[in-house]
Write a protein that holds these residues in place. Structure first.
Motif, short mmCIF file in Angstrom:
data_model
loop_
_atom_site.label_atom_id
_atom_site.label_comp_id
_atom_site.label_asym_id
_atom_site.label_seq_id
_atom_site.Cartn_x
_atom_site.Cartn_y
_atom_site.Cartn_z
N GLU A 1 0.96 -1.03 -0.05
CA GLU A 1 -0.19 0.00 0.19
C GLU A 1 0.77 1.28 0.05
O GLU A 1 0.23 2.34 0.26
CB GLU A 1 -0.93 -0.05 1.19
CG GLU A 1 -1.69 -1.28 1.29
CD GLU A 1 -2.96 -1.06 0.07
OE1 GLU A 1 -3.61 0.21 -0.30
OE2 GLU A 1 -3.30 -2.04 -0.66
N LYS A 2 2.32 1.37 -0.49
CA LYS A 2 3.03 2.26 -0.59
C LYS A 2 2.62 3.36 -1.73
O LYS A 2 2.56 2.92 -2.91
CB LYS A 2 4.41 2.00 -0.47
CG LYS A 2 4.98 1.14 0.61
CD LYS A 2 6.47 0.85 0.30
CE LYS A 2 6.77 -0.09 1.56
NZ LYS A 2 8.36 -0.49 1.34
N ARG A 3 2.59 4.51 -1.24
CA ARG A 3 2.78 5.66 -2.05
C ARG A 3 3.74 6.28 -2.42
O ARG A 3 3.96 7.04 -1.35
CB ARG A 3 1.47 6.53 -1.98
CG ARG A 3 -0.05 5.98 -2.22
CD ARG A 3 -1.24 6.79 -2.12
NE ARG A 3 -1.18 7.08 -0.53
CZ ARG A 3 -1.94 7.96 -0.03
NH1 ARG A 3 -2.62 8.73 -0.82
NH2 ARG A 3 -2.08 8.05 1.36
N TYR A 4 4.62 6.26 -3.30
CA TYR A 4 5.90 6.87 -3.25
C TYR A 4 5.76 7.99 -3.66
O TYR A 4 5.19 8.64 -4.75
CB TYR A 4 6.76 6.00 -4.28
CG TYR A 4 7.26 4.57 -3.99
CD1 TYR A 4 8.23 4.37 -3.22
CD2 TYR A 4 6.11 3.49 -4.33
CE1 TYR A 4 8.54 2.98 -2.59
CE2 TYR A 4 6.79 2.16 -3.95
CZ TYR A 4 7.82 1.79 -3.06
OH TYR A 4 8.00 0.64 -2.69
N ASN A 5 6.26 9.12 -3.19
CA ASN A 5 6.80 10.41 -3.59
C ASN A 5 7.76 10.42 -4.80
O ASN A 5 7.75 11.21 -5.61
CB ASN A 5 7.37 11.33 -2.23
CG ASN A 5 6.11 11.61 -1.29
OD1 ASN A 5 4.84 11.46 -1.64
ND2 ASN A 5 6.37 11.59 0.01
#
Length: 145
Positions: free
Chosen positions: A88-92
């Motif tokens: 569920e990671k949202r990378y910047n």
């Protein structure tokens, strides 16, 4: 804030005083690494019985390599694709680099195409190509008459 290198004491172009700024920006290793194609360095050696090809390709697995032989052309290729993470990671920002390359080598007619071995150990792909029996160099002393 960005750090920019200037060459102190070096001649600058009178028409363009910002040459150092742009050279620093475009010669940055982070940028240039992504703009250039990386091909592994190769060592090629020959012994009396074999040809040896070594490719420096660290960070890969032996499953990443494909070695093909078409007539007398030996090709080594790698294609690594981005892994799909199901988390569920949202990378910047994401800077992982996946690449591909192909290196081709023309084997001499003295190479035995049936006896080619390869191994990948410690980041080095080693390919050994045996020579044909009739191509192995014979050493002997020649008598003078």
């Amino acid at each position: 804030m960005t750090l920019v290198k200037f060459s102190n004491g070096a001649k600058s172009n009178a028409l363009n005083p910002f040459t150092d700024v742009f050279e620093s920006m475009f010669n940055d290793s982070f940028i240039s690494d992504r703009l250039t194609t990386k091909v592994p360095a190769v060592n090629i050696a020959e012994t009396d019985n074999d040809f040896h090809i070594e490719l420096a390709a660290p960070g890969l697995k032996k499953e990443d390599f494909k070695i093909n032989l078409d007539k007398y052309v030996l090709s080594v290729s790698v294609e690594r694709k981005a892994e799909n993470n199901q988390d569920e990671k949202r990378y910047n920002k994401r800077e992982y680099s996946y690449s591909s390359f192909v290196r081709s080598f023309t084997l001499p007619e003295t190479a035995d195409q049936e006896r080619i071995d390869a191994e990948y150990v410690d980041g080095i792909l080693r390919i050994t190509v045996a020579k044909k029996e009739e191509a192995k160099s014979l050493t002997r002393e020649i008598a003078i008459k």
